[in-house]
Design a protein around this motif. Structure first.
Motif, PDB file in Angstrom:
ATOM      1  N   PRO A  72       7.691  -3.077   1.646  1.00 33.61           N
ATOM      2  CA  PRO A  72       7.563  -1.664   1.989  1.00 33.61           C
ATOM      3  C   PRO A  72       7.797  -0.797   0.749  1.00 33.61           C
ATOM      4  O   PRO A  72       8.803  -0.960   0.059  1.00 33.61           O
ATOM      5  CB  PRO A  72       8.673  -1.446   3.010  1.00 33.61           C
ATOM      6  CG  PRO A  72       9.028  -2.788   3.501  1.00 33.61           C
ATOM      7  CD  PRO A  72       8.753  -3.732   2.379  1.00 33.61           C
ATOM      8  N   GLU A  73       6.838   0.045   0.472  1.00 31.43           N
ATOM      9  CA  GLU A  73       6.981   0.911  -0.695  1.00 31.43           C
ATOM     10  C   GLU A  73       6.663   2.332  -0.294  1.00 31.43           C
ATOM     11  O   GLU A  73       5.731   2.581   0.461  1.00 31.43           O
ATOM     12  CB  GLU A  73       6.020   0.451  -1.788  1.00 31.43           C
ATOM     13  CG  GLU A  73       6.342   1.059  -3.123  1.00 31.43           C
ATOM     14  CD  GLU A  73       5.231   0.867  -4.125  1.00 31.43           C
ATOM     15  OE1 GLU A  73       4.076   1.216  -3.795  1.00 31.43           O
ATOM     16  OE2 GLU A  73       5.510   0.391  -5.230  1.00 31.43           O
ATOM     17  N   CYS A  74       7.455   3.227  -0.798  1.00 28.06           N
ATOM     18  CA  CYS A  74       7.238   4.632  -0.515  1.00 28.06           C
ATOM     19  C   CYS A  74       5.901   5.037  -1.106  1.00 28.06           C
ATOM     20  O   CYS A  74       5.693   4.936  -2.301  1.00 28.06           O
ATOM     21  CB  CYS A  74       8.361   5.447  -1.133  1.00 28.06           C
ATOM     22  SG  CYS A  74       8.192   7.189  -0.873  1.00 28.06           S
ATOM     23  N   GLY A  75       4.989   5.459  -0.242  1.00 26.90           N
ATOM     24  CA  GLY A  75       3.644   5.743  -0.724  1.00 26.90           C
ATOM     25  C   GLY A  75       3.401   7.183  -1.077  1.00 26.90           C
ATOM     26  O   GLY A  75       2.307   7.578  -1.396  1.00 26.90           O
ATOM     27  N   GLY A  83      15.812  -0.475  -0.913  1.00 30.18           N
ATOM     28  CA  GLY A  83      14.560  -0.318  -0.181  1.00 30.18           C
ATOM     29  C   GLY A  83      14.420   1.115   0.275  1.00 30.18           C
ATOM     30  O   GLY A  83      15.355   1.906   0.146  1.00 30.18           O
ATOM     31  N   VAL A  84      13.265   1.431   0.807  1.00 28.89           N
ATOM     32  CA  VAL A  84      13.045   2.792   1.269  1.00 28.89           C
ATOM     33  C   VAL A  84      13.343   2.895   2.758  1.00 28.89           C
ATOM     34  O   VAL A  84      12.905   2.074   3.542  1.00 28.89           O
ATOM     35  CB  VAL A  84      11.607   3.279   0.986  1.00 28.89           C
ATOM     36  CG1 VAL A  84      11.429   3.528  -0.491  1.00 28.89           C
ATOM     37  CG2 VAL A  84      10.565   2.287   1.477  1.00 28.89           C
ATOM     38  N   GLY A  85      14.114   3.879   3.109  1.00 23.55           N
ATOM     39  CA  GLY A  85      14.431   4.110   4.507  1.00 23.55           C
ATOM     40  C   GLY A  85      13.352   4.952   5.145  1.00 23.55           C
ATOM     41  O   GLY A  85      13.590   6.063   5.580  1.00 23.55           O
ATOM     42  N   CYS A  86      12.153   4.410   5.159  1.00 22.57           N
ATOM     43  CA  CYS A  86      11.003   5.177   5.614  1.00 22.57           C
ATOM     44  C   CYS A  86      10.189   4.345   6.588  1.00 22.57           C
ATOM     45  O   CYS A  86       9.661   3.291   6.217  1.00 22.57           O
ATOM     46  CB  CYS A  86      10.153   5.571   4.413  1.00 22.57           C
ATOM     47  SG  CYS A  86       8.554   6.269   4.827  1.00 22.57           S
ATOM     48  N   ALA A  87      10.120   4.805   7.846  1.00 26.42           N
ATOM     49  CA  ALA A  87       9.431   4.039   8.878  1.00 26.42           C
ATOM     50  C   ALA A  87       7.959   3.816   8.533  1.00 26.42           C
ATOM     51  O   ALA A  87       7.437   2.715   8.699  1.00 26.42           O
ATOM     52  CB  ALA A  87       9.549   4.763  10.222  1.00 26.42           C
ATOM     53  N   MET A 101       4.575  -4.015   7.039  1.00 25.58           N
ATOM     54  CA  MET A 101       4.395  -5.054   8.050  1.00 25.58           C
ATOM     55  C   MET A 101       2.911  -5.340   8.263  1.00 25.58           C
ATOM     56  O   MET A 101       2.508  -6.480   8.417  1.00 25.58           O
ATOM     57  CB  MET A 101       5.016  -4.609   9.381  1.00 25.58           C
ATOM     58  CG  MET A 101       6.537  -4.649   9.368  1.00 25.58           C
ATOM     59  SD  MET A 101       7.282  -4.549  11.013  1.00 25.58           S
ATOM     60  CE  MET A 101       6.618  -3.043  11.677  1.00 25.58           C
ATOM     61  N   SER A 138       7.559  11.890   1.827  1.00 27.55           N
ATOM     62  CA  SER A 138       7.290  12.112   3.237  1.00 27.55           C
ATOM     63  C   SER A 138       6.177  11.196   3.684  1.00 27.55           C
ATOM     64  O   SER A 138       5.422  10.677   2.901  1.00 27.55           O
ATOM     65  CB  SER A 138       6.926  13.554   3.489  1.00 27.55           C
ATOM     66  OG  SER A 138       5.708  13.829   2.869  1.00 27.55           O
ATOM     67  N   SER A 139       6.106  11.021   4.964  1.00 29.34           N
ATOM     68  CA  SER A 139       5.169  10.054   5.498  1.00 29.34           C
ATOM     69  C   SER A 139       3.796  10.647   5.695  1.00 29.34           C
ATOM     70  O   SER A 139       3.620  11.842   5.824  1.00 29.34           O
ATOM     71  CB  SER A 139       5.693   9.574   6.833  1.00 29.34           C
ATOM     72  OG  SER A 139       5.914  10.702   7.643  1.00 29.34           O
ATOM     73  N   GLY A 140       2.834   9.788   5.696  1.00 25.83           N
ATOM     74  CA  GLY A 140       1.498  10.155   6.132  1.00 25.83           C
ATOM     75  C   GLY A 140       0.769  11.196   5.325  1.00 25.83           C
ATOM     76  O   GLY A 140      -0.035  11.941   5.858  1.00 25.83           O
ATOM     77  N   ILE A 198       7.623   1.052   6.089  1.00 29.40           N
ATOM     78  CA  ILE A 198       7.947  -0.257   6.663  1.00 29.40           C
ATOM     79  C   ILE A 198       6.802  -0.730   7.556  1.00 29.40           C
ATOM     80  O   ILE A 198       6.408  -1.892   7.515  1.00 29.40           O
ATOM     81  CB  ILE A 198       9.289  -0.198   7.433  1.00 29.40           C
ATOM     82  CG1 ILE A 198      10.431   0.128   6.460  1.00 29.40           C
ATOM     83  CG2 ILE A 198       9.562  -1.522   8.139  1.00 29.40           C
ATOM     84  CD1 ILE A 198      11.775   0.376   7.115  1.00 29.40           C
ATOM     85  N   ILE A 199       6.230   0.202   8.335  1.00 25.53           N
ATOM     86  CA  ILE A 199       5.089  -0.162   9.189  1.00 25.53           C
ATOM     87  C   ILE A 199       3.932  -0.630   8.324  1.00 25.53           C
ATOM     88  O   ILE A 199       3.318  -1.668   8.578  1.00 25.53           O
ATOM     89  CB  ILE A 199       4.665   1.046  10.072  1.00 25.53           C
ATOM     90  CG1 ILE A 199       5.742   1.338  11.109  1.00 25.53           C
ATOM     91  CG2 ILE A 199       3.327   0.765  10.754  1.00 25.53           C
ATOM     92  CD1 ILE A 199       5.538   2.606  11.896  1.00 25.53           C
TER      93      ILE A 199
END
Lengths: 100, 379
Positions: free
Chosen positions: A86-89, A69-73, A80, A93-95, A76-77
């Motif tokens: 949860p997939e790395c989008g 899985g991806v260790g990316c908050a 949820m 990096s996030s956002g 995961i958010i």
């Protein structure tokens, strides 16, 4: 300085019976989790496992299991909120606004 | 491969943007519709080499200002979904049928970071269609994956270009590729090369052997620093929205927000998105949110000191308490988001961290906001 993340969380498991000690896991692991001792793989530092899944995918004897899985908050958010896996989008990096 | 077979191709416009009329937004999940197509006229293509499988584009091992400018744009998060090159086979130097084959992703920055390390080498580069995503992330998504690799090997007719049966993959692609499956289906042996392209030449010189140092992923201060601009840029929009709300509250007479609130929040965002990531291993604790919270606490204490606390406070203790509750919560949340950028957090770990940290973050922020407004009403 060595990075250390939470302890006792990794889902990595090794089936000692199936392992032939081919060493593929220690080759692909980016965090040096494995070592080969007397023709068998040994999980030396389980807390360093980031669950990327490279070892289980590349084990020709299916001796390793890990829930990848991806260790990316952010992922995961999003998972949820949307009820999906949860997939790395984005490119790591996030956002970035990608897929969101 | 003789000199004669090397010919310059006609220049074709640098990029052709193919956009289907129905495509909306720029989501990378449907990105087949929007494709930045680099043609043989691209500045980094130096010519073409004819092979048994047709002409192969030859690329430069030197980065040009336009390549570097492109990378800078990516670091700041501009149009990231479209920085890609066409998948297929490329080459550097004057490779022949015995030259090594390097496999990579079609994210242009990934491709650039590979070719810039290949000076003096004759090699083939097999570019997989990873939808413009770097190797590691694409491997996690499965696009730098077993099936794509098998398909691409057959599409470019790799077996007719080289006589050997070895391909070199970046080690971080291993989470998407099942090496033994690829070998079984294509006959090509997958060799996991070093994590960093900079070690490739030594790896090849050593007869495709990587030492432990080459195998280990790092996340040093520079690695972290280059990721922060994008984090900062992504937080600009929410920041502006909050400013807009505060401004409206001021207009309606409910709020009395001023410069202190402005720089306190701006500083918190900087701390959460830049300072905490950069100082990451030096900040006590294991959880990212804890590190961010700690830095936010220091910052809110700093804000209070700058405003005459404790001797001559410029505002009430209620507001001070509100800062201590809101600001660390914000920086903790922003730091938590950096887990996705890091190279060592696991899914289980981040999930656990979120379960532990999100409730206190939300509660702290909520109480802080209530105190902030109470402070204003009492003024």
């Amino acid at each position: 300085m060595k990075h250390k993340y939470l302890r006792n969380v990794a889902t990595l498991e090794l089936d000692f019976e199936k392992c032939t000690g081919c060493g593929k896991c220690s080759e692909v692991c980016p965090h040096g989790v494995f070592s080969i001792v007397e023709h068998k793989a040994v999980i030396g530092n389980k807390d360093a496992c980031m669950e990327c899944g490279a070892c289980s995918l590349n084990c020709p004897f299916s001796a390793l299991s890990v829930k990848p899985g991806v260790g990316c908050a952010a992922a995961i958010i999003k998972g949820m909120l949307t009820g999906t896996e949860p997939e790395c989008g984005c490119s790591g990096s996030s956002g970035s606004g990608c897929c969101s | 491969m003789t000199e004669d077979s090397f010919k310059k191709t006609d220049s074709i416009p640098l990029k052709v943007r193919l956009k289907a009329p129905e495509s909306s937004g720029s989501c990378c999940c449907q990105s087949d519709k929007i494709l930045m197509k680099y043609s043989p006229g691209a500045s980094w293509v130096t010519g073409s080499l004819s092979t048994a499988a047709g002409p192969v584009q030859k690329v430069s091992v030197k980065l040009q200002p336009s390549d570097i400018w492109g990378s800078v744009r990516m670091r700041f998060g501009f149009d990231r979904d479209n920085y890609r090159i066409e998948p297929g086979i490329y080459c550097v130097g004057e490779p022949d049928s015995s030259s090594p084959v390097l496999v990579t992703a079609n994210y242009k920055m990934t491709f650039d970071s590979l070719r810039m390390e290949l000076d003096g080498l004759n090699a083939w580069i097999l570019v997989l269609d990873t939808k413009g995503i770097n190797v590691w992330c694409a491997a996690g998504k499965g696009t730098f994956g077993t099936n794509e690799l098998i398909d691409r090997i057959s599409k470019v007719k790799l077996a007719t270009i080289v006589t050997h049966r070895d391909i070199i993959l970046p080690q971080l692609g291993a989470s998407g590729v099942s090496a033994y499956t690829v070998t079984r289906q294509t006959g090509f042996r997958v060799n996991y090369g070093p994590v960093r392209a900079a070690d490739l030449k030594e790896y090849i010189r050593n007869g495709m052997k990587a030492d432990a140092g080459m195998r280990e992923v790092r996340f040093n201060i520079l690695d972290r620093l280059v990721l922060t601009p994008n984090e900062l840029v992504s937080s600009v929009k929410p920041f502006l929205i909050i400013l807009g709300i505060l401004f409206l509250l001021n207009m309606t007479g409910i709020g009395h927000f001023g410069t202190v609130d402005l720089y306190a929040l701006a500083g918190t965002i900087f701390i959460g998105t830049v300072l905490t990531p950069v100082l990451l291993p030096f900040i006590p604790g294991r959880a990212f949110s804890f590190k961010g919270w700690l830095m936010g606490m220091l910052w809110s204490a700093g804000v209070l000191l700058m405003n005459g606390f404790p001797q001559a406070p410029a505002f009430g203790w209620l507001t001070a308490a509100a800062y201590m509750l809101v600001l660390p919560a914000v920086s903790a949340y922003l730091a938590l988001n950096f887990t996705g950028c890091s190279t060592y957090t696991s899914f289980s770990g981040v999930k656990r961290e979120m379960e532990l940290s999100l409730p206190p973050i939300l509660i702290s922020a909520a109480i802080g906001v209530v105190l902030l407004f109470t402070g204003m009403l009492l003024k």
